[in-house]
Design an enzyme around this catalytic site. Structure first.
Site, PDB file in Angstrom:
ATOM      1  CD  GLU A 132      -2.607  -1.089   2.594  1.00  0.00           C
ATOM      2  OE1 GLU A 132      -2.031  -1.538   3.605  1.00  0.00           O
ATOM      3  OE2 GLU A 132      -3.727  -0.605   2.618  1.00  0.00           O
ATOM      4  CG  ASP A 183     -10.144 -10.482   7.891  1.00  0.00           C
ATOM      5  OD1 ASP A 183      -9.280  -9.601   7.788  1.00  0.00           O
ATOM      6  OD2 ASP A 183     -10.886 -10.591   8.882  1.00  0.00           O
TER       7      ASP A 183
HETATM    8  N1  ADE Z   1      -7.773  -5.745   9.967  1.00  0.00           N
HETATM    9  C1  ADE Z   1      -8.004  -6.625   8.974  1.00  0.00           C
HETATM   10  N2  ADE Z   1      -8.735  -7.666   9.403  1.00  0.00           N
HETATM   11  C2  ADE Z   1      -8.989  -7.428  10.719  1.00  0.00           C
HETATM   12  C3  ADE Z   1      -9.676  -8.142  11.718  1.00  0.00           C
HETATM   13  N3  ADE Z   1     -10.265  -9.329  11.463  1.00  0.00           N
HETATM   14  N4  ADE Z   1      -9.708  -7.625  12.968  1.00  0.00           N
HETATM   15  C4  ADE Z   1      -9.102  -6.438  13.220  1.00  0.00           C
HETATM   16  N5  ADE Z   1      -8.434  -5.723  12.320  1.00  0.00           N
HETATM   17  C5  ADE Z   1      -8.368  -6.211  11.079  1.00  0.00           C
END
Ligand code: ADE
Length: 213
Positions: A4, A184
């Site tokens: 990034e 995610d």
């Molecule tokens: N950043 C990306 N995925 C995350 C998650 N599951 N919990 C906290 N921060 C995150």
């Protein structure tokens, strides 16, 4: 993340780089606008530290923060973008003394609203792939793998820095926007393709950053 920041540095014209306690601060211009590009590191303390340093030393007048987040809302897919309508510390829990989840005791601070003008401008950006929508981001010093453990705060996505930046900016009346790319589903099944796709995803948030600048 590396993919990034590399893309951001390519999009800007960087004139010099300085080091502050291990943070590289890149100074330059982007479409004629003076910018400082840096990374926060992981977690709320690092994010608040670098944010306060930028405010005190360089008198920054607007803040755009981007990075990845876990999805809480079921309509959000990896690669989608969430722009912060507001943010809350999901791990601020003084319910034992009667305060609502997320409320910072003995203050009026609870949900931190992003700058309306930046939010509206960002929401007009059209992406070729992936959706972009406004949402509520919950921040905590935890990588969330079980949504069920979060307090009921109407969250769309979770991250580990956003609300720290929002709090520093709000206290000092600096307009800000947090842009998060979904990596995610906050359920322990991080998308295996995410790292491969990160540069592609980063290009989506750079389109939004470019429109804001
Ligand atoms: N950043 C990306 N995925 C995350 C998650 N599951 N919990 C906290 N921060 C995150």
């Amino acid at each position: 993340m590396d993919q990034e920041i590399v893309a951001l540095l390519e999009a800007a014209s960087i004139e010099k780089t300085e080091n502050w306690h291990g943070w590289e601060l890149h100074f330059g211009t982007w479409s004629g606008v003076s910018v400082i590009i840096t990374r926060s590191g992981v977690g709320k303390v690092f994010a608040a530290m670098i944010m306060q340093h930028l405010v005190d030393t360089y008198l920054v007048d607007r803040v755009i923060f981007s990075g990845v987040a876990g999805a809480i809302a079921t309509d959000l897919e990896p690669g989608d973008l969430v722009i912060s309508e507001d943010l809350v510390h999901h791990d601020m829990d003084v319910t034992g003394l009667g305060f609502a989840p997320g409320r910072i005791p003995f203050t009026d601070y609870h949900f931190f609203a992003a700058d309306q003008t930046m939010l509206e401008r960002a929401s007009e950006v059209l992406l070729e792939k992936g959706k972009l929508r406004k949402g509520r981001i919950g921040t905590g010093d935890q990588f969330i793998t079980e949504k069920g453990k979060l307090p009921e705060l109407g969250l769309d996505a979770v991250d580990m820095e956003g609300c720290a930046v929002a709090q520093v900016c709000t206290v000092q009346k600096i307009p800000f926007l947090i842009i998060r790319i979904i990596s995610d589903r906050a359920d322990g099944s991080a998308d295996k393709d995410f790292l491969t796709n990160l540069s592609l995803y980063a290009a989506r948030s750079i389109k939004v950053i470019d429109a804001l600048i």
